[in-house]
Design a protein around this motif. Sequence first.
Motif, PDB file in Angstrom:
ATOM      1  N   ARG A 291       0.837  -1.203   0.000  1.00 49.85           N
ATOM      2  CA  ARG A 291       0.000   0.000   0.000  1.00 49.85           C
ATOM      3  C   ARG A 291       0.870   1.250   0.000  1.00 49.85           C
ATOM      4  O   ARG A 291       0.605   2.210  -0.737  1.00 49.85           O
ATOM      5  CB  ARG A 291      -0.900  -0.010   1.242  1.00 49.85           C
ATOM      6  CG  ARG A 291      -1.947   1.087   1.279  1.00 49.85           C
ATOM      7  CD  ARG A 291      -2.627   1.126   2.629  1.00 49.85           C
ATOM      8  NE  ARG A 291      -1.697   1.566   3.670  1.00 49.85           N
ATOM      9  CZ  ARG A 291      -1.926   1.470   4.975  1.00 49.85           C
ATOM     10  NH1 ARG A 291      -3.048   0.906   5.407  1.00 49.85           N
ATOM     11  NH2 ARG A 291      -1.046   1.915   5.856  1.00 49.85           N
ATOM     12  N   ASN A 292       1.920   1.264   0.811  1.00 52.24           N
ATOM     13  CA  ASN A 292       2.821   2.415   0.863  1.00 52.24           C
ATOM     14  C   ASN A 292       3.579   2.579  -0.443  1.00 52.24           C
ATOM     15  O   ASN A 292       3.873   3.701  -0.879  1.00 52.24           O
ATOM     16  CB  ASN A 292       3.804   2.269   2.020  1.00 52.24           C
ATOM     17  CG  ASN A 292       3.135   2.395   3.375  1.00 52.24           C
ATOM     18  OD1 ASN A 292       1.969   2.783   3.460  1.00 52.24           O
ATOM     19  ND2 ASN A 292       3.857   2.056   4.433  1.00 52.24           N
TER      20      ASN A 292
ATOM     21  N   ARG B 180      -9.179   4.570   0.548  1.00 51.50           N
ATOM     22  CA  ARG B 180      -9.182   5.735   1.446  1.00 51.50           C
ATOM     23  C   ARG B 180      -7.754   6.149   1.784  1.00 51.50           C
ATOM     24  O   ARG B 180      -7.437   7.345   1.834  1.00 51.50           O
ATOM     25  CB  ARG B 180      -9.969   5.403   2.704  1.00 51.50           C
ATOM     26  CG  ARG B 180     -10.304   6.609   3.582  1.00 51.50           C
ATOM     27  CD  ARG B 180     -11.119   6.202   4.801  1.00 51.50           C
ATOM     28  NE  ARG B 180     -12.329   5.497   4.406  1.00 51.50           N
ATOM     29  CZ  ARG B 180     -12.606   4.238   4.714  1.00 51.50           C
ATOM     30  NH1 ARG B 180     -11.738   3.522   5.426  1.00 51.50           N
ATOM     31  NH2 ARG B 180     -13.719   3.668   4.330  1.00 51.50           N
ATOM     32  N   GLN B 181      -6.887   5.171   2.025  1.00 50.48           N
ATOM     33  CA  GLN B 181      -5.493   5.480   2.334  1.00 50.48           C
ATOM     34  C   GLN B 181      -4.806   6.211   1.190  1.00 50.48           C
ATOM     35  O   GLN B 181      -3.927   7.054   1.407  1.00 50.48           O
ATOM     36  CB  GLN B 181      -4.736   4.197   2.676  1.00 50.48           C
ATOM     37  CG  GLN B 181      -4.999   3.651   4.068  1.00 50.48           C
ATOM     38  CD  GLN B 181      -4.373   4.504   5.153  1.00 50.48           C
ATOM     39  OE1 GLN B 181      -3.310   5.083   4.978  1.00 50.48           O
ATOM     40  NE2 GLN B 181      -5.043   4.586   6.285  1.00 50.48           N
ATOM     41  N   TRP B 182      -5.179   5.872  -0.022  1.00 49.93           N
ATOM     42  CA  TRP B 182      -4.598   6.543  -1.189  1.00 49.93           C
ATOM     43  C   TRP B 182      -5.321   7.839  -1.548  1.00 49.93           C
ATOM     44  O   TRP B 182      -4.961   8.490  -2.537  1.00 49.93           O
ATOM     45  CB  TRP B 182      -4.635   5.594  -2.398  1.00 49.93           C
ATOM     46  CG  TRP B 182      -3.723   4.421  -2.278  1.00 49.93           C
ATOM     47  CD1 TRP B 182      -2.547   4.340  -1.614  1.00 49.93           C
ATOM     48  CD2 TRP B 182      -3.931   3.122  -2.862  1.00 49.93           C
ATOM     49  NE1 TRP B 182      -2.002   3.083  -1.744  1.00 49.93           N
ATOM     50  CE2 TRP B 182      -2.825   2.318  -2.511  1.00 49.93           C
ATOM     51  CE3 TRP B 182      -4.934   2.568  -3.667  1.00 49.93           C
ATOM     52  CZ2 TRP B 182      -2.705   0.989  -2.910  1.00 49.93           C
ATOM     53  CZ3 TRP B 182      -4.822   1.250  -4.065  1.00 49.93           C
ATOM     54  CH2 TRP B 182      -3.718   0.472  -3.689  1.00 49.93           C
TER      55      TRP B 182
END
Length: 317
Positions: free
Chosen positions: A206-207, A269-271
């Motif tokens: 994800r990171n 959402r994280q992105w």
Amino acid sequence: MRRLRNRRGVNVDQTALLIELEPVVAANLDRHLSLAKEWFPHEYVPWSEGRTYDGLLNGEPWKPTDSPLPDVARTALIVNLLTEDNLPSYHHEIATLFGRDGAWGTWVHRWTAEEGRHGIALRDYLTVTRAVDPIALERARMVHMQAGYNNDHPEEMMHSIAYVAFQELATRISHRNTGKATGDPIAEQLLARVAADENLHMVFYRNLLAAAFDLDPDHAMQAVTDVVAGFQMPGANIEGFQRKALSIALAGIYDLRQHRDEVLQPVLRQWNIFGRTDLGAEGEKAREELAAHMDELETQAARFEEKREARRLRQNR
């Protein structure tokens, strides 16, 4: 440098992307190693419950009544284990894409080593507790591993990174819920441990894609849209997978609602997918497609939930 074309005909330099992301890989590898906990598969297996099987050692043949596990939990455990069994194919795919040198290569081998523990632990647990037919399991393993695994986007780094970000979270949820469905505290503890690994793997990928968004937001958005629209679990080619997946979904272990709300939504959402202001025309178009697909998944999830509830009511009459 190798140049490829994405689905919209835009040239994407994969070698340059590898180089640009190398420092991000190195930083997240260090982060991962600082958080990952050493654990030992043998500690999660109730060895004293084991008995010799029939065959060469003339033990007791396996019977379905050997284990109190619910049938759907057995099914989910088999699917989870067979998926883990295909690790050689997964390693080949990511090693071919990411390479074996530098931080990329170090991550590939570390990830493979950690994933290898999952299959060891699950198989030992299932064999010792006689939870599943060991002969049927071995035959299924042979069939599944000979089928192998093929990356849907073998030369598209952003697509591959986006896929594993979602897939690792999906696997985490599947393992955790399978553990709960067994009703066995030992199995639940084991699968919670496996799920913790999968969560760290998800965060790594994800990171990585978050950094890729900063480098090329339009291509990253296109990759996310493509992956979400065509997502399949890596075990989708297991023999009888659709039937097994349906029983797993009906039991609430992993269904479309969980896929949409607990896998796709948190990562998107994280992105900051729907709040980004750095997209060009192609990225905006991809984001619109993604929003439409998420709406369609909501409709499908609600429909499945209604049918499942109606089925439950019929069975309880």
